[in-house]
Design a protein around this motif. Structure first.
Motif, PDB file in Angstrom:
ATOM      1  N   ASP A 254       0.838  -1.204   0.000  1.00 51.36           N
ATOM      2  CA  ASP A 254       0.000   0.000   0.000  1.00 51.36           C
ATOM      3  C   ASP A 254       0.881   1.265   0.000  1.00 51.36           C
ATOM      4  O   ASP A 254       0.627   2.216  -0.752  1.00 51.36           O
ATOM      5  N   LEU A 255       1.922   1.261   0.822  1.00 49.16           N
ATOM      6  CA  LEU A 255       2.820   2.429   0.908  1.00 49.16           C
ATOM      7  C   LEU A 255       3.572   2.626  -0.409  1.00 49.16           C
ATOM      8  O   LEU A 255       3.701   3.757  -0.900  1.00 49.16           O
ATOM      9  N   LEU A 256       4.034   1.524  -0.991  1.00 46.78           N
ATOM     10  CA  LEU A 256       4.776   1.632  -2.253  1.00 46.78           C
ATOM     11  C   LEU A 256       3.870   2.178  -3.353  1.00 46.78           C
ATOM     12  O   LEU A 256       4.274   3.045  -4.125  1.00 46.78           O
ATOM     13  N   SER A 257       2.650   1.682  -3.399  1.00 44.10           N
ATOM     14  CA  SER A 257       1.768   2.155  -4.472  1.00 44.10           C
ATOM     15  C   SER A 257       1.345   3.600  -4.247  1.00 44.10           C
ATOM     16  O   SER A 257       0.917   4.279  -5.168  1.00 44.10           O
ATOM     17  N   SER A 261       8.843   7.301  -0.295  1.00 45.86           N
ATOM     18  CA  SER A 261      10.260   7.366  -0.721  1.00 45.86           C
ATOM     19  C   SER A 261      11.045   6.138  -0.284  1.00 45.86           C
ATOM     20  O   SER A 261      11.991   5.736  -0.955  1.00 45.86           O
ATOM     21  N   GLY A 262      10.685   5.602   0.858  1.00 44.63           N
ATOM     22  CA  GLY A 262      11.467   4.471   1.349  1.00 44.63           C
ATOM     23  C   GLY A 262      10.717   3.663   2.390  1.00 44.63           C
ATOM     24  O   GLY A 262       9.835   4.166   3.089  1.00 44.63           O
ATOM     25  N   ILE A 263      11.106   2.378   2.458  1.00 44.96           N
ATOM     26  CA  ILE A 263      10.561   1.478   3.481  1.00 44.96           C
ATOM     27  C   ILE A 263      11.750   1.025   4.320  1.00 44.96           C
ATOM     28  O   ILE A 263      12.758   0.557   3.780  1.00 44.96           O
ATOM     29  N   HIS A 264      11.619   1.191   5.638  1.00 46.03           N
ATOM     30  CA  HIS A 264      12.679   0.761   6.548  1.00 46.03           C
ATOM     31  C   HIS A 264      12.112  -0.402   7.355  1.00 46.03           C
ATOM     32  O   HIS A 264      11.166  -0.216   8.126  1.00 46.03           O
ATOM     33  N   ILE A 265      12.665  -1.585   7.157  1.00 50.81           N
ATOM     34  CA  ILE A 265      12.116  -2.766   7.842  1.00 50.81           C
ATOM     35  C   ILE A 265      12.860  -2.982   9.162  1.00 50.81           C
ATOM     36  O   ILE A 265      14.086  -3.152   9.176  1.00 50.81           O
ATOM     37  N   TYR A 266      12.099  -2.930  10.256  1.00 43.60           N
ATOM     38  CA  TYR A 266      12.670  -3.255  11.568  1.00 43.60           C
ATOM     39  C   TYR A 266      12.792  -4.773  11.611  1.00 43.60           C
ATOM     40  O   TYR A 266      11.828  -5.472  11.938  1.00 43.60           O
TER      41      TYR A 266
END
Ligand code: FAD
Length: 292
Positions: A254-257, A261-266
């Motif tokens: 959902d965020l990508l679509s 700008s970026g996804i930070h995976i914990y």
């Protein structure tokens, strides 16, 4: 490379967070995790500093390994509360020596009631100001889509703007489980003229105890939809893990679509979970391509 330039060059930027092992364990115990995570080709990996009682002294060493042995950009976290300026100077010197170009400037959690700590910094913005004045480092900061526990939403936004004015180059979010919190916070930032990259921090929840601890600590809320999942599978670890991964993947897609700008995976240092998330988002993230 400075991480701020990664966000200019590429969209989305996918990054991971790891934590150093507790001092009871040898530092080498995290090396295998790093070896496996770098195979997933994240754009950078961040290393926490003293979070959850882990060792502070190991952050630079681990970040250096990521950068200088694996050739992946590293982001070293650094907290300032209860710290003397000379200690910060020493760490900045170490970062320079290790050729690390990026730091996440944080305040750190307040001491427990009754505990007195002395230090030269009260807020992260002062740390940002110092780093920017005295080094060429690229500086990230934290933000809270649901507001920070200590401050009301409006004031928190005001202070965030101050932190950005001091030179913060990008911001990584606290965890959230409802993307609407992220979207509405982003809108408010835009209205206030905060135009640096806002990165979504996503945590895959894979056990029921973990979520209780985390939400108590950071104040993130759990929407009903996710609460039901957690309750339904609380006693079935394999099912909960599967559902937790699926929930994180749904959030990420959902965020990508929506053009984040970026996804930070914990990652919580969990290789298998991170691997599975990356597998499931591979086609989605790759079809977005270079920034034109
Ligand atoms: P600040 O930006 O200083 O804000 C803290 C509070 O003070 C906020 O409520 C803000 O509104 C308020 N405030 C800011 N400036 C002022 C001012 N001038 N006057 C009055 N109030 C003000 N913790 C660790 O110990 N180690 C880590 O590695 C770590 N990594 C993190 C990574 C991310 C992405 C995030 C989101 C958090 C991380 N934390 C870590 C936790 C963080 O240290 C805490 O959330 C801490 O409570 C706030 O840090 P901050 O840098 O956001 O603080």
């Amino acid at each position: 490379m400075k991480i701020k330039n990664l966000y200019k060059k590429k969209s989305p930027v996918i990054s991971f967070e790891i934590f150093p092992p507790n001092e009871k364990y040898p530092i080498e115990s995290v090396f295998e995790t790093i070896d496996e995570l770098v195979k997933l080709k994240p754009d950078f990996i961040s290393v926490t500093y003293g979070a959850g009682g882990t060792s502070r002294g190991r952050t630079v060493e681990i970040a250096s390994r990521i950068k200088n042995i694996h050739g992946i950009e590293a982001l070293a976290h650094l907290t300032c509360i209860g710290t003397k300026e000379s200690e910060i100077d020493n760490i900045l010197e170490e970062l320079k020596k290790e050729n690390i170009e990026n730091v996440l400037a944080l305040r750190g959690d307040l001491p427990k009631e009754g505990e007195i700590i002395e230090g030269d910094f009260k807020y992260a913005s002062k740390l940002v100001e110092k780093i920017k004045k005295e080094s060429a480092l690229c500086v990230g900061g934290a933000f809270y889509p649901e507001g920070h526990l200590e401050t009301n939403d409006l004031l928190d936004l005001f202070y965030l703007r101050e932190k950005v004015k001091k030179g913060t180059d990008f911001l990584i979010s606290q965890i959230f489980f409802d993307n609407n919190h992220f979207y509405s916070f982003k809108e408010k930032c835009e209205k206030l003229g905060i135009n640096i990259p806002l990165i979504a921090g996503i945590i895959p929840v894979t056990n029921a105890n973990q979520i209780k601890r985390i939400t108590e600590l950071c104040g993130s809320t759990v929407p009903l939809k996710f609460q039901k999942i957690l309750e339904r599978y609380a006693n079935n670890p394999e099912a909960l893990k599967e559902a937790g991964i699926a929930y994180a993947v749904e959030q990420i897609i959902d965020l990508l679509s929506s053009g984040v700008s970026g996804i930070h995976i914990y990652t919580m240092n969990k290789v298998d979970v991170t691997k599975e998330i990356m597998r499931r988002i591979e086609k989605v993230k790759d079809c977005l391509g270079e920034v034109g």
